[in-house]
Design a protein around this motif. Structure first.
Motif, PDB file in Angstrom:
ATOM      1  N   THR A 178       8.055  -1.149   5.963  1.00 52.03           N
ATOM      2  CA  THR A 178       7.766   0.039   4.975  1.00 52.03           C
ATOM      3  C   THR A 178       9.000   0.269   4.325  1.00 52.03           C
TER       4      THR A 178
ATOM      5  N   LEU B   8       7.520   9.085  -0.504  1.00 49.56           N
ATOM      6  CA  LEU B   8       6.663   8.172  -0.531  1.00 49.56           C
ATOM      7  C   LEU B   8       6.901   6.986   0.496  1.00 49.56           C
ATOM      8  N   SER B   9       5.741   6.301   0.897  1.00 51.17           N
ATOM      9  CA  SER B   9       5.739   5.000   1.760  1.00 51.17           C
ATOM     10  C   SER B   9       5.146   3.996   1.012  1.00 51.17           C
ATOM     11  N   CYS B  10       5.772   2.909   1.179  1.00 51.74           N
ATOM     12  CA  CYS B  10       5.195   1.473   0.609  1.00 51.74           C
ATOM     13  C   CYS B  10       5.203   0.617   1.984  1.00 51.74           C
TER      14      CYS B  10
ATOM     15  N   VAL C   2       0.913  -1.094   0.088  1.00 46.66           N
ATOM     16  CA  VAL C   2      -0.034   0.071   0.057  1.00 46.66           C
ATOM     17  C   VAL C   2       0.885   1.080   0.036  1.00 46.66           C
ATOM     18  N   GLU C   3       0.797   2.173  -1.154  1.00 47.65           N
ATOM     19  CA  GLU C   3       1.631   3.335  -1.261  1.00 47.65           C
ATOM     20  C   GLU C   3       0.955   4.573  -0.588  1.00 47.65           C
ATOM     21  N   SER C   4       1.518   5.474  -0.096  1.00 50.66           N
ATOM     22  CA  SER C   4       1.008   6.630   0.509  1.00 50.66           C
ATOM     23  C   SER C   4       2.150   7.688   0.359  1.00 50.66           C
ATOM     24  N   GLY C   5       1.750   8.944   0.519  1.00 56.26           N
ATOM     25  CA  GLY C   5       2.546  10.081   0.444  1.00 56.26           C
ATOM     26  C   GLY C   5       2.780  10.932  -0.638  1.00 56.26           C
TER      27      GLY C   5
ATOM     28  N   THR D 232       0.313   6.096  -6.021  1.00 52.37           N
ATOM     29  CA  THR D 232       0.253   7.243  -5.641  1.00 52.37           C
ATOM     30  C   THR D 232       0.368   8.283  -6.374  1.00 52.37           C
TER      31      THR D 232
ATOM     32  N   TYR E 296      10.650   3.461   1.743  1.00 45.06           N
ATOM     33  CA  TYR E 296      10.406   4.669   1.591  1.00 45.06           C
ATOM     34  C   TYR E 296      11.073   5.222   0.179  1.00 45.06           C
TER      35      TYR E 296
END
Length: 121
Positions: free
Chosen positions: A77, A20-22, A5-8, A115, A79
């Motif tokens: 995680t 970005l985070s995964c 799940v990616e975010s950022g 993302t 990055y």
């Protein structure tokens, strides 16, 4: 099985930074993680990859010196620190996991949903 799940992602001005985070779950031991990106109308492009123990790190020439891939093992995680962003870095960024280090998207078995990163000039 690995879930990602990616975010950022977000909107940033040229010259700015994003991280970005995964977040990974499942069988991550000895797994290679890669970041790819895809801009509208273009093919998916390799950005960076590494193995969870920090070995076999590689970058695309277009991001070398500006982007850094790293991992937090206890948090599972990965990055992608992106500095000195340029408008041409605008794309949907995906993280992917596989059993070998590669710049080829087909080598990866698991993918996140992506993302969006938008860099304004």
């Amino acid at each position: 099985q690995v879930q990602l799940v990616e975010s950022g992602g977000g909107l940033v001005q040229a010259g700015g930074s994003l991280r970005l985070s995964c977040a990974a779950s499942g069988r991550t031991f000895r797994t290679y993680v890669g970041w790819f990106r895809q801009a509208p109308g273009k093919e998916r492009e390799f950005v960076a990859a590494f193995r969870w123990d920090g070995y076999n790190t590689r970058y695309a020439d277009s991001v070398k010196g500006r982007f850094t891939i790293s991992g937090d093992n206890p948090q599972n995680t990965v990055y992608l620190q992106m500095n000195s962003l340029k408008p041409e870095d605008t794309a949907v960024y995906y993280c992917a996991a596989g059993s070998r280090s590669s710049s080829w998207a087909g080598a990866y078995d698991y993918w996140g949903q992506g993302t969006q990163v938008t860099v304004s000039s």
